[in-house]
Design a protein around this motif. Structure first.
Motif, PDB file in Angstrom:
ATOM      1  N   GLY A  51     -42.654  99.404 -61.441  1.00 11.05           N
ATOM      2  CA  GLY A  51     -42.467 100.713 -61.092  1.00 11.05           C
ATOM      3  C   GLY A  51     -41.627 101.298 -60.137  1.00 11.05           C
ATOM      4  O   GLY A  51     -41.066 102.187 -59.973  1.00 11.05           O
ATOM      5  N   PHE A  52     -41.571 100.095 -59.074  1.00  9.14           N
ATOM      6  CA  PHE A  52     -40.164 100.598 -58.174  1.00  9.14           C
ATOM      7  C   PHE A  52     -39.208 101.005 -57.796  1.00  9.14           C
ATOM      8  O   PHE A  52     -38.379 100.085 -59.468  1.00  9.14           O
ATOM      9  N   ASN A  53     -38.836 102.149 -57.752  1.00 11.00           N
ATOM     10  CA  ASN A  53     -37.647 102.508 -57.846  1.00 11.00           C
ATOM     11  C   ASN A  53     -36.288 101.549 -57.903  1.00 11.00           C
ATOM     12  O   ASN A  53     -36.083 102.001 -56.067  1.00 11.00           O
ATOM     13  N   VAL A  54     -35.376 100.455 -57.405  1.00  9.96           N
ATOM     14  CA  VAL A  54     -34.533 100.054 -57.244  1.00  9.96           C
ATOM     15  C   VAL A  54     -33.316 100.577 -55.587  1.00  9.96           C
ATOM     16  O   VAL A  54     -32.581 100.141 -55.861  1.00  9.96           O
ATOM     17  N   ASN A  55     -33.328 102.559 -56.810  1.00 13.79           N
ATOM     18  CA  ASN A  55     -32.471 102.882 -55.680  1.00 13.79           C
ATOM     19  C   ASN A  55     -33.066 103.348 -54.394  1.00 13.79           C
ATOM     20  O   ASN A  55     -32.530 104.176 -53.394  1.00 13.79           O
ATOM     21  N   LEU A  56     -34.422 103.381 -54.424  1.00 13.81           N
ATOM     22  CA  LEU A  56     -34.914 103.819 -52.942  1.00 13.81           C
ATOM     23  C   LEU A  56     -34.466 102.939 -51.978  1.00 13.81           C
ATOM     24  O   LEU A  56     -33.644 102.241 -51.629  1.00 13.81           O
ATOM     25  N   VAL A  57     -34.215 104.561 -50.927  1.00 17.55           N
ATOM     26  CA  VAL A  57     -33.786 103.763 -49.144  1.00 17.55           C
ATOM     27  C   VAL A  57     -34.365 103.608 -48.446  1.00 17.55           C
ATOM     28  O   VAL A  57     -35.035 105.044 -48.341  1.00 17.55           O
ATOM     29  N   THR A  58     -33.701 103.870 -46.894  1.00 21.05           N
ATOM     30  CA  THR A  58     -34.285 103.818 -46.575  1.00 21.05           C
ATOM     31  C   THR A  58     -33.640 104.911 -45.830  1.00 21.05           C
ATOM     32  O   THR A  58     -32.775 105.789 -45.919  1.00 21.05           O
ATOM     33  N   THR A  59     -33.947 105.579 -43.974  1.00 27.34           N
ATOM     34  CA  THR A  59     -33.700 106.394 -43.319  1.00 27.34           C
ATOM     35  C   THR A  59     -32.127 106.623 -43.492  1.00 27.34           C
ATOM     36  O   THR A  59     -31.702 107.987 -43.125  1.00 27.34           O
ATOM     37  N   ASP A  60     -31.631 105.432 -43.180  1.00 32.81           N
ATOM     38  CA  ASP A  60     -30.328 105.105 -42.716  1.00 32.81           C
ATOM     39  C   ASP A  60     -29.476 105.333 -44.127  1.00 32.81           C
ATOM     40  O   ASP A  60     -28.347 104.515 -44.648  1.00 32.81           O
ATOM     41  N   ARG A  61     -30.479 105.148 -45.271  1.00 29.29           N
ATOM     42  CA  ARG A  61     -29.787 105.286 -46.689  1.00 29.29           C
ATOM     43  C   ARG A  61     -29.791 103.891 -46.955  1.00 29.29           C
ATOM     44  O   ARG A  61     -28.556 103.180 -47.860  1.00 29.29           O
ATOM     45  N   VAL A  62     -30.401 102.768 -46.802  1.00 25.89           N
ATOM     46  CA  VAL A  62     -29.988 101.067 -46.518  1.00 25.89           C
ATOM     47  C   VAL A  62     -30.686 101.192 -48.176  1.00 25.89           C
ATOM     48  O   VAL A  62     -31.884 101.069 -48.336  1.00 25.89           O
ATOM     49  N   SER A  63     -30.273 100.113 -49.107  1.00 25.50           N
ATOM     50  CA  SER A  63     -31.181 100.537 -50.789  1.00 25.50           C
ATOM     51  C   SER A  63     -31.326  99.024 -50.613  1.00 25.50           C
ATOM     52  O   SER A  63     -31.224  97.751 -49.735  1.00 25.50           O
ATOM     53  N   ALA A  64     -32.182  98.535 -50.881  1.00 23.39           N
ATOM     54  CA  ALA A  64     -32.325  97.065 -51.613  1.00 23.39           C
ATOM     55  C   ALA A  64     -30.995  95.816 -52.025  1.00 23.39           C
ATOM     56  O   ALA A  64     -31.145  94.779 -51.288  1.00 23.39           O
ATOM     57  N   LEU A  65     -30.455  96.813 -52.627  1.00 23.19           N
ATOM     58  CA  LEU A  65     -28.973  96.230 -53.268  1.00 23.19           C
ATOM     59  C   LEU A  65     -27.991  95.899 -51.413  1.00 23.19           C
ATOM     60  O   LEU A  65     -27.322  94.875 -52.085  1.00 23.19           O
ATOM     61  N   HIS A  66     -27.838  96.840 -51.154  1.00 18.85           N
ATOM     62  CA  HIS A  66     -27.364  96.445 -49.351  1.00 18.85           C
ATOM     63  C   HIS A  66     -27.858  95.293 -49.020  1.00 18.85           C
ATOM     64  O   HIS A  66     -27.129  94.149 -48.694  1.00 18.85           O
ATOM     65  N   GLU A  67     -29.472  94.974 -48.983  1.00 18.47           N
ATOM     66  CA  GLU A  67     -29.950  93.881 -48.552  1.00 18.47           C
ATOM     67  C   GLU A  67     -29.793  92.360 -49.207  1.00 18.47           C
ATOM     68  O   GLU A  67     -29.207  91.460 -48.522  1.00 18.47           O
ATOM     69  N   ALA A  68     -29.816  92.865 -50.688  1.00 12.86           N
ATOM     70  CA  ALA A  68     -29.433  91.303 -51.336  1.00 12.86           C
ATOM     71  C   ALA A  68     -28.234  90.843 -50.900  1.00 12.86           C
ATOM     72  O   ALA A  68     -28.048  89.597 -51.281  1.00 12.86           O
ATOM     73  N   CYS A  69     -26.998  91.808 -51.072  1.00 15.52           N
ATOM     74  CA  CYS A  69     -25.564  91.188 -50.788  1.00 15.52           C
ATOM     75  C   CYS A  69     -25.849  91.252 -49.673  1.00 15.52           C
ATOM     76  O   CYS A  69     -24.511  89.886 -49.318  1.00 15.52           O
ATOM     77  N   LEU A  70     -26.358  91.262 -48.105  1.00 18.41           N
ATOM     78  CA  LEU A  70     -26.054  91.150 -47.112  1.00 18.41           C
ATOM     79  C   LEU A  70     -26.696  89.006 -47.029  1.00 18.41           C
ATOM     80  O   LEU A  70     -25.886  88.495 -45.948  1.00 18.41           O
ATOM     81  N   GLY A  71     -27.577  89.520 -47.478  1.00 21.31           N
ATOM     82  CA  GLY A  71     -28.098  88.428 -47.734  1.00 21.31           C
ATOM     83  C   GLY A  71     -27.374  86.667 -48.564  1.00 21.31           C
ATOM     84  O   GLY A  71     -28.201  85.594 -48.577  1.00 21.31           O
ATOM     85  N   GLY A  72     -27.104  87.512 -49.031  1.00 30.50           N
ATOM     86  CA  GLY A  72     -25.713  86.712 -50.339  1.00 30.50           C
ATOM     87  C   GLY A  72     -26.513  86.343 -51.295  1.00 30.50           C
ATOM     88  O   GLY A  72     -26.395  85.276 -51.835  1.00 30.50           O
ATOM     89  N   HIS A  73     -27.649  86.820 -52.070  1.00 31.92           N
ATOM     90  CA  HIS A  73     -28.714  86.443 -53.053  1.00 31.92           C
ATOM     91  C   HIS A  73     -28.378  87.036 -54.016  1.00 31.92           C
ATOM     92  O   HIS A  73     -28.533  88.829 -54.589  1.00 31.92           O
ATOM     93  N   VAL A  74     -27.192  86.146 -54.621  1.00 32.57           N
ATOM     94  CA  VAL A  74     -26.650  86.805 -56.330  1.00 32.57           C
ATOM     95  C   VAL A  74     -27.515  87.171 -57.160  1.00 32.57           C
ATOM     96  O   VAL A  74     -27.472  88.687 -57.338  1.00 32.57           O
ATOM     97  N   ALA A  75     -28.810  86.261 -57.432  1.00 36.28           N
ATOM     98  CA  ALA A  75     -29.236  86.741 -58.524  1.00 36.28           C
ATOM     99  C   ALA A  75     -29.991  87.786 -57.806  1.00 36.28           C
ATOM    100  O   ALA A  75     -30.791  88.442 -59.371  1.00 36.28           O
ATOM    101  N   CYS A  76     -30.982  88.114 -56.877  1.00 35.62           N
ATOM    102  CA  CYS A  76     -31.705  89.432 -56.667  1.00 35.62           C
ATOM    103  C   CYS A  76     -30.699  91.172 -56.743  1.00 35.62           C
ATOM    104  O   CYS A  76     -31.085  91.601 -57.153  1.00 35.62           O
ATOM    105  N   ALA A  77     -29.273  90.355 -56.186  1.00 42.97           N
ATOM    106  CA  ALA A  77     -28.318  91.729 -56.742  1.00 42.97           C
ATOM    107  C   ALA A  77     -28.097  91.636 -58.392  1.00 42.97           C
ATOM    108  O   ALA A  77     -28.076  93.039 -58.198  1.00 42.97           O
ATOM    109  N   LYS A  78     -28.093  90.495 -59.117  1.00 44.73           N
ATOM    110  CA  LYS A  78     -27.889  90.936 -60.648  1.00 44.73           C
ATOM    111  C   LYS A  78     -28.967  92.352 -60.826  1.00 44.73           C
ATOM    112  O   LYS A  78     -28.913  92.624 -61.939  1.00 44.73           O
ATOM    113  N   VAL A  79     -30.506  91.209 -60.531  1.00 46.76           N
ATOM    114  CA  VAL A  79     -31.856  91.787 -61.444  1.00 46.76           C
ATOM    115  C   VAL A  79     -31.351  93.640 -60.931  1.00 46.76           C
ATOM    116  O   VAL A  79     -31.887  94.051 -61.504  1.00 46.76           O
ATOM    117  N   LEU A  80     -31.903  93.617 -59.807  1.00 43.85           N
ATOM    118  CA  LEU A  80     -30.450  94.785 -59.007  1.00 43.85           C
ATOM    119  C   LEU A  80     -30.556  96.352 -59.969  1.00 43.85           C
ATOM    120  O   LEU A  80     -30.264  97.416 -60.474  1.00 43.85           O
TER     121      LEU A  80
END
Length: 286
Positions: A51-80
């Motif tokens: 049930g974690f919200n995929v659009n949960l962001v930090t104070t700087d509005r950094v999302s999990a998708l930002h993190e996945a893409c910066l790491g080049g983790h394609v599979a993670c980015a796709k799931v998100l």
């Protein structure tokens, strides 16, 4: 809270930072961010199922998708993305997942984000993905963006055109590909041309490339200086520019004339002219 440059994996882009966090923990950082950052696909799927919200962001509005893409983790980015992550979500500095993918050099992430509707040009005041790709020499990311109709001569207020940026950071392969794809050889940063940038950086190979593609050595910048004025005295760059001070050869003038006539389609249409192979290779700089 803005991330200090020394703690991030990527250097700043002007006043922008490729947002991520390393080690430690911030109060607003979620397990979803951690999983995306580390490329832990199974953990990511489990958290989403819980049930974690995929659009949960930090104070700087950094999302999990930002993190996945910066790491080049394609599979993670796709799931998100498949679970509703906002593809064009921007941090407080306007950094998007696409920008982060270009920062990491993941052409696979760039391509996937574009397929999910990522916009490569959100506004002239925001960080530009193509400029970030060029700056870091990620040619494949750059080509992927250009294949999706990103303006090849897009001028960033701070960094000029992609070609200008490639010359500034001496990314020779990017310079070659941009010229091959029809980038305007004299479009730089206001009055400063790519040739100015190459001369300033003493990049003789790039100076020769630009000259071959018709760069005007007589263009003057805001300081009324031409490229030759910026070259180090008695350097190879100065010699290369001096050799091109006179009129171009008839063959070169003909090549430039034909290429200008064909425009940016030259790379794809020259084959239809049914020319002898040596002449076709000459027109395509092969």
């Amino acid at each position: 809270m803005s991330l200090p440059a020394e703690r991030g994996r990527c250097a700043p882009y002007g006043n922008y930072i490729c947002h991520t966090f390393q080690g430690g923990s911030w109060a607003d950082r979620s397990p979803l961010h951690d999983a995306a950052f580390q490329g832990r696909l199974l953990s990511l799927k489990t958290l989403i199922a819980q049930g974690f919200n995929v659009n949960l962001v930090t104070t700087d509005r950094v999302s999990a998708l930002h993190e996945a893409c910066l790491g080049g983790h394609v599979a993670c980015a796709k799931v998100l993305l498949e679970n509703g992550a906002q593809v064009n979500a921007a941090t407080i500095d306007g950094v998007t997942p696409l920008f982060n993918a270009c920062c990491s050099g993941s052409a696979a992430c760039v391509s996937m984000l574009l397929e999910f509707g990522a916009k490569a040009q959100l506004g002239s005041h925001l960080p530009s993905p193509i400029h970030e790709a060029v700056k870091r020499g990620h040619r494949e990311c750059m080509e992927t963006l250009l294949a999706h109709e990103v303006d090849i001569d897009q001028e960033d207020p701070q960094h000029g055109s992609p070609l200008y940026m490639a010359c500034t950071y001496q990314r020779t392969e990017c310079v070659k590909k941009l010229l091959e794809l029809g980038a305007s050889v004299n479009v730089g940063k206001r009055l400063d041309t790519p040739l100015h940038a190459a001369a300033r950086k003493s990049s003789v190979e790039i100076v020769v490339l630009l000259a071959d593609y018709g760069a005007n050595p007589k263009c003057r910048n805001a300081d009324l200086k031409c490229a030759l004025d910026l070259a180090t005295p008695h350097s190879k760059v100065e010699q290369a520019l001096l050799l091109r001070e006179g009129p171009a050869s008839l063959a070169q003038l003909c090549r430039l004339c034909i290429r200008r006539r064909l425009g940016r389609s030259c790379l794809y249409t020259v084959h239809r002219l049914h020319l002898p192979e040596p002449l076709e290779n000459f027109l395509l700089y092969r």
